[in-house]
Structure formats: C-alpha cells, structure tokens
Design an enzyme around this catalytic site. Sequence first.
Site, PDB file in Angstrom:
ATOM      1  N   HIS A 229       0.863  -1.197   0.000  1.00  0.00           N
ATOM      2  CA  HIS A 229       0.000   0.000   0.000  1.00  0.00           C
ATOM      3  C   HIS A 229       0.897   1.244   0.000  1.00  0.00           C
ATOM      4  O   HIS A 229       1.668   1.432  -0.921  1.00  0.00           O
ATOM      5  CB  HIS A 229      -0.937  -0.080   1.217  1.00  0.00           C
ATOM      6  CG  HIS A 229      -2.020   0.953   1.272  1.00  0.00           C
ATOM      7  ND1 HIS A 229      -2.373   1.772   0.243  1.00  0.00           N
ATOM      8  CD2 HIS A 229      -2.870   1.267   2.295  1.00  0.00           C
ATOM      9  CE1 HIS A 229      -3.375   2.558   0.601  1.00  0.00           C
ATOM     10  NE2 HIS A 229      -3.694   2.280   1.850  1.00  0.00           N
ATOM     11  N   HIS A 271      -2.478  -2.364  -9.623  1.00  0.00           N
ATOM     12  CA  HIS A 271      -3.375  -1.645  -8.711  1.00  0.00           C
ATOM     13  C   HIS A 271      -4.639  -2.468  -8.537  1.00  0.00           C
ATOM     14  O   HIS A 271      -5.084  -3.130  -9.461  1.00  0.00           O
ATOM     15  CB  HIS A 271      -3.744  -0.263  -9.278  1.00  0.00           C
ATOM     16  CG  HIS A 271      -4.282   0.645  -8.236  1.00  0.00           C
ATOM     17  ND1 HIS A 271      -5.608   0.624  -7.873  1.00  0.00           N
ATOM     18  CD2 HIS A 271      -3.685   1.556  -7.455  1.00  0.00           C
ATOM     19  CE1 HIS A 271      -5.799   1.507  -6.911  1.00  0.00           C
ATOM     20  NE2 HIS A 271      -4.648   2.084  -6.630  1.00  0.00           N
ATOM     21  N   ASP A 329       2.873   5.374  -7.010  1.00  0.00           N
ATOM     22  CA  ASP A 329       4.107   5.213  -6.214  1.00  0.00           C
ATOM     23  C   ASP A 329       5.344   5.047  -7.070  1.00  0.00           C
ATOM     24  O   ASP A 329       6.463   5.155  -6.583  1.00  0.00           O
ATOM     25  CB  ASP A 329       3.959   3.990  -5.298  1.00  0.00           C
ATOM     26  CG  ASP A 329       2.865   4.219  -4.284  1.00  0.00           C
ATOM     27  OD1 ASP A 329       1.854   3.505  -4.319  1.00  0.00           O
ATOM     28  OD2 ASP A 329       2.995   5.176  -3.500  1.00  0.00           O
TER      29      ASP A 329
HETATM   30  C1  SDX Z   1      -1.391   2.064  -3.464  1.00  0.00           C
HETATM   31  O1  SDX Z   1      -6.159   0.884  -3.170  1.00  0.00           O
HETATM   32  C2  SDX Z   1      -5.645   2.034  -3.422  1.00  0.00           C
HETATM   33  O2  SDX Z   1      -6.284   2.915  -3.914  1.00  0.00           O
HETATM   34  C3  SDX Z   1      -4.179   2.167  -3.047  1.00  0.00           C
HETATM   35  C4  SDX Z   1      -3.498   3.443  -3.488  1.00  0.00           C
HETATM   36  C5  SDX Z   1      -4.042   4.641  -2.744  1.00  0.00           C
HETATM   37  O3  SDX Z   1      -3.887   5.767  -3.280  1.00  0.00           O
HETATM   38  O4  SDX Z   1      -4.534   4.456  -1.597  1.00  0.00           O
HETATM   39  O5  SDX Z   1      -3.658   3.614  -4.885  1.00  0.00           O
HETATM   40  C6  SDX Z   1      -2.007   3.406  -3.176  1.00  0.00           C
HETATM   41  O6  SDX Z   1      -1.369   1.246  -2.588  1.00  0.00           O
HETATM   42  C7  SDX Z   1      -0.901   1.770  -4.868  1.00  0.00           C
HETATM   43  C8  SDX Z   1      -0.351   0.312  -5.000  1.00  0.00           C
HETATM   44  C9  SDX Z   1       1.074   0.308  -4.447  1.00  0.00           C
HETATM   45  N1  SDX Z   1       1.579  -1.083  -4.331  1.00  0.00           N
HETATM   46  C10 SDX Z   1       2.526  -1.551  -5.169  1.00  0.00           C
HETATM   47  O7  SDX Z   1       3.011  -0.922  -6.126  1.00  0.00           O
HETATM   48  C11 SDX Z   1       3.015  -2.943  -4.812  1.00  0.00           C
HETATM   49  C12 SDX Z   1       3.183  -3.776  -6.100  1.00  0.00           C
HETATM   50  N2  SDX Z   1       1.845  -4.049  -6.632  1.00  0.00           N
HETATM   51  C13 SDX Z   1       1.251  -5.290  -6.252  1.00  0.00           C
HETATM   52  O8  SDX Z   1       1.655  -5.943  -5.126  1.00  0.00           O
HETATM   53  C14 SDX Z   1      -0.205  -5.421  -6.652  1.00  0.00           C
HETATM   54  O9  SDX Z   1      -0.317  -5.000  -7.940  1.00  0.00           O
HETATM   55  C15 SDX Z   1      -1.240  -4.698  -5.803  1.00  0.00           C
HETATM   56  C16 SDX Z   1      -1.143  -5.094  -4.384  1.00  0.00           C
HETATM   57  C17 SDX Z   1      -1.099  -3.225  -5.938  1.00  0.00           C
HETATM   58  C18 SDX Z   1      -2.606  -5.073  -6.375  1.00  0.00           C
HETATM   59  O10 SDX Z   1      -2.771  -6.392  -6.116  1.00  0.00           O
HETATM   60  P1  SDX Z   1      -3.993  -7.170  -6.803  1.00  0.00           P
HETATM   61  O11 SDX Z   1      -4.918  -6.333  -7.572  1.00  0.00           O
HETATM   62  O12 SDX Z   1      -4.539  -8.031  -5.701  1.00  0.00           O
HETATM   63  O13 SDX Z   1      -3.269  -7.983  -7.882  1.00  0.00           O
HETATM   64  P2  SDX Z   1      -3.012  -9.490  -7.716  1.00  0.00           P
HETATM   65  O14 SDX Z   1      -2.114  -9.691  -6.545  1.00  0.00           O
HETATM   66  O15 SDX Z   1      -4.333 -10.196  -7.739  1.00  0.00           O
HETATM   67  O16 SDX Z   1      -2.203  -9.786  -9.039  1.00  0.00           O
HETATM   68  C19 SDX Z   1      -2.886 -10.140 -10.232  1.00  0.00           C
HETATM   69  C20 SDX Z   1      -1.798 -10.771 -11.075  1.00  0.00           C
HETATM   70  C21 SDX Z   1      -1.047 -11.868 -10.318  1.00  0.00           C
HETATM   71  O17 SDX Z   1      -0.550 -12.777 -11.287  1.00  0.00           O
HETATM   72  P3  SDX Z   1      -1.421 -14.118 -11.614  1.00  0.00           P
HETATM   73  O18 SDX Z   1      -1.673 -14.816 -10.260  1.00  0.00           O
HETATM   74  O19 SDX Z   1      -2.720 -13.637 -12.242  1.00  0.00           O
HETATM   75  O20 SDX Z   1      -0.560 -14.918 -12.551  1.00  0.00           O
HETATM   76  O21 SDX Z   1      -0.829  -9.772 -11.415  1.00  0.00           O
HETATM   77  C22 SDX Z   1       0.413 -10.139 -10.820  1.00  0.00           C
HETATM   78  C23 SDX Z   1       0.139 -11.149  -9.729  1.00  0.00           C
HETATM   79  O22 SDX Z   1       1.246 -12.022  -9.537  1.00  0.00           O
HETATM   80  N3  SDX Z   1       0.982  -8.911 -10.287  1.00  0.00           N
HETATM   81  C24 SDX Z   1       2.245  -8.547 -10.433  1.00  0.00           C
HETATM   82  C25 SDX Z   1       2.319  -7.284  -9.806  1.00  0.00           C
HETATM   83  N4  SDX Z   1       1.131  -6.943  -9.316  1.00  0.00           N
HETATM   84  C26 SDX Z   1       0.296  -7.942  -9.597  1.00  0.00           C
HETATM   85  N5  SDX Z   1       3.312  -9.154 -11.022  1.00  0.00           N
HETATM   86  C27 SDX Z   1       4.476  -8.464 -10.966  1.00  0.00           C
HETATM   87  N6  SDX Z   1       4.647  -7.249 -10.390  1.00  0.00           N
HETATM   88  C28 SDX Z   1       3.575  -6.635  -9.796  1.00  0.00           C
HETATM   89  N7  SDX Z   1       3.740  -5.436  -9.240  1.00  0.00           N
END
Ligand code: SDX
Length: 394
Positions: A229, A271, A329
């Site tokens: 987050h 996201h 971010d």
């Molecule tokens: C913020 O909610 C908000 O509004 C938050 C925010 C705010 O202003 O409050 O916008 C701020 O928190 C932005 C997000 C910051 N976090 C990151 O950058 C961390 C890296 N991102 C991830 O961990 C992930 O994308 C999340 C946590 C942000 C979102 O997770 P989801 O939607 O639950 O995605 P998921 O885990 O279900 O992933 C879906 C697929 C998966 O692969 P498969 O199982 O389908 O094969 O996408 C892949 C994941 O492995 N994936 C990634 C990835 N993010 C998702 N693969 C590589 N790198 C990534 N960053």
Amino acid sequence: ELGYFTYDPGYLSTASCSSGVTFIDGDEGTLLYRGYPIEQLAEQSTYLEVCYLLLNGELPSSDELHQFSRIIKEHSMLHEAVRGFYDGFRHDAHPMAIMVGVVGALSAFYHDATDVHNPEHRKISAHRLISKMPTIAAWSYKYANGQPFMYPKNRLSYTENFLAMMFGVPTGTYEPNPTFVRALDLILILHADHEQNASTSTVRLSGSSEANPFAAISAGIASLWGPLHGGANEKVVIMLEEIVHSGKKVEEFVARAKDKNDPFRLMGFGHRVYKNYDPRAKIIREMCHKLLAEMGGENEPLFEVALKLEKIATEDEYFIERKLYPNVDFYSGIILRAMGIPLNMFTVIFALARTVGWISHWNEMMQDPESRIGRPRQLYTGYKERNYVSIENR
Ligand code: SDX
C-alpha cells in the site's frame, strides 16, 4: 450532478459503503475529488485548497480559503509535552512507527473536542490533524537525525512549513526551494484521497465504533505502512537502486517479476482498482521529468531505469494481460529522493497527504445518522460442531 453513477449488482455486492468524497473509474483511469478531475486540481489548485474541498465538498471562495489557511496555521503547534513522546523511541525507529504512536496519543492531549456526534468537535479535530501532521512528520525526521526540532512559522505556506521544519536548523535561515515546494504540493494533492483503499477502510471501520478520530487515523497510518500500500514508494526506490547497482539488465528483473517461483514483484506496478493507467502516475511522471531537468538530473540512473522498466513492462504480454500499469508510487519516490528526502520519510509524506482523505471519510460517516458500527461477516471454513476430548484421551 450528485450521485449520477449507476452500478451493476455485481459491483454493488462488493461495495463496503456509499461515499461522495472521491470517485474512481479503474477501467477509464478516472479520479475525481468531489467531482473535480485530478488533472485539473493538479494543474490549478494547491494542497490546502484540496483539503478544504475534500472536507467541505466545495471549492472555497478566496475569503473561505484565507480563513481556512489561518485556522490551519493556528493549530500547527503541538502540545509541548508531545515532544517528550519522541524521546521514548529508539533513534533508529522508523518514522512511521513514531507517527502511529504520536498520532494515537494526541487523544490524550486534545480531549476537549472528542464528541464524535458534535459537528463542531469533528471540525476542530479535522483541523488539528491536518495542521499538526507536518509538525509530527518533520519532528520524526529531526529525532531520527539527532537534530533540534523546528517549529512551524506562520509566514510560510503549509508545504513550505513542512520543508522548513524538515530541513531548517536553528543556526541557519532555510528558505524552501520554490520548485521543491511545487513538486511536494503536487505529490500531496495526488495522494490526498483515493476512495476505499485499505487505509481509508481501516479508518472507517475503526471510527465506526465511535473511537476518537486520533485513534482512527493512527490505525489508518498503520495500515498505509504496508509495502503493498503506502509503503510501496519506499520499495520502488529500493528496487530501482537494486537494479542500478546489480549491473544486470532491466529485462532480467522483468523476467523475475513474471516468474511464479520468484517472489520478486515490480514495486510501483499494478493496482487493485486501476486496470488502466493510474491518472496520478501520468501527472507525477511529467513532474519527475520537469524537476530532474531543472536539477540537471535527467540522466539520473534511477529515472533512466524507471523509464526503461515502464517501457518494457507496458509492452510486455504478461503485464498487458494482467492490466499492470505504473501506479502513483512508481515515480513519487524518485521525486522525493531528488529533493533530498530520505527513503524512510516517503510513506510518512504519503500519510501526511492522506490525512485529509481519511478524516473527510470519517466525518462523512460520523455525520450520517444511519451510520452503524462496521461488522464484516465471513465464510466459515473451520470444523463442524464437535465434543470436548479430555487430555487423557487426546
Ligand atoms: C497504493 O487501493 C488504493 O487505492 C491504493 C493506493 C491509494 O492511493 O490508496 O492507490 C495506493 O497502494 C498503490 C499500490 C502500491 N503497491 C505496489 O506498487 C506494490 C506492487 N503491486 C502489487 O503488489 C499489486 O499489484 C497490488 C497489491 C497493488 C494489487 O494487487 P492485486 O490487484 O490483488 O493484484 P493481484 O495480486 O491479484 O495480481 C494479479 C496478477 C497476479 O498474477 P497471476 O496470479 O494472475 O498470474 O498480477 C500479478 C500477480 O502475480 N501482479 C504482479 C504485480 N502486481 C500484480 N506481477 C508483478 N509485479 C507486480 N507489481
């Protein structure tokens, strides 16, 4: 103009609440604060004006903004006994740990206005939190660096004050760099609110029990700290530095991010809601270019790697299929680092910015006469009922 969005039943079944503060369309990449597009606010507004908008629902007249700015300045000091709290932390305490503790403790100092059903009390608490966060944040930086605490100065703007309390010293006359002030004010605007994200939902759930607003905001700060987050901006820079110092190709890290057996993820990508480009990332990317160009840091290795990573990832099947785009971010950390702000203060600045969003949602919930304590249910996956077995027979 109000409530003109219609939702399909599937979406409605996942909604945790109704709110008029912020609207996001993740497919379109739309973000509205009280109906105003983030692109227009980023271009034409200031963080303090956005605070007024989120709190009150309307843009202020010049008199209203002047009055609001005066009130926020009035509350920017902390009770002198709060300083003592900092001495209780180890010097290497993460500033987010300090912020969680100090904000939670404010209810022990400002208990003259904690009737959550009294609109005036809610307003005073909101003003106190918005105005004291920069002081709390800057003091956690000073404490970690063993430097004397600096006090807010009424002649400075909200954002100038934060930078002056961070980087000013009693023996010097620090004047905030106007380019840094504009860049930081933009970062604060972009992070001010974002609908029902994890930390805002935490504030709403904890506030729904009628806990005082300082305790509810402290819970939100704790939730924001997580690397998935608000902690992501810190992790993005750590990831970019790892790539730069590894001497390896960016493509190798992209391959790792796609490898199911490798826990490495591209921080700053993906996201929960945006399955299109995060509109904030587009805005902050331009600011990044501008700031680094002004500072002559365009060839900043981190920024170069970031642009390369962005290009590769946004053309790669794996990311396109999963609709993984750079989020807010991804670039904010590069700007903060270019401004000389240390890594462990990145999420603190996110928390500072998001305080107005949290308290606006809290206020919206508490002013609703139908508001009740939150009580999420569960899908039970445990044992069916069974009888106790005495220890001799186990
Ligand atoms: C913020 O909610 C908000 O509004 C938050 C925010 C705010 O202003 O409050 O916008 C701020 O928190 C932005 C997000 C910051 N976090 C990151 O950058 C961390 C890296 N991102 C991830 O961990 C992930 O994308 C999340 C946590 C942000 C979102 O997770 P989801 O939607 O639950 O995605 P998921 O885990 O279900 O992933 C879906 C697929 C998966 O692969 P498969 O199982 O389908 O094969 O996408 C892949 C994941 O492995 N994936 C990634 C990835 N993010 C998702 N693969 C590589 N790198 C990534 N960053």
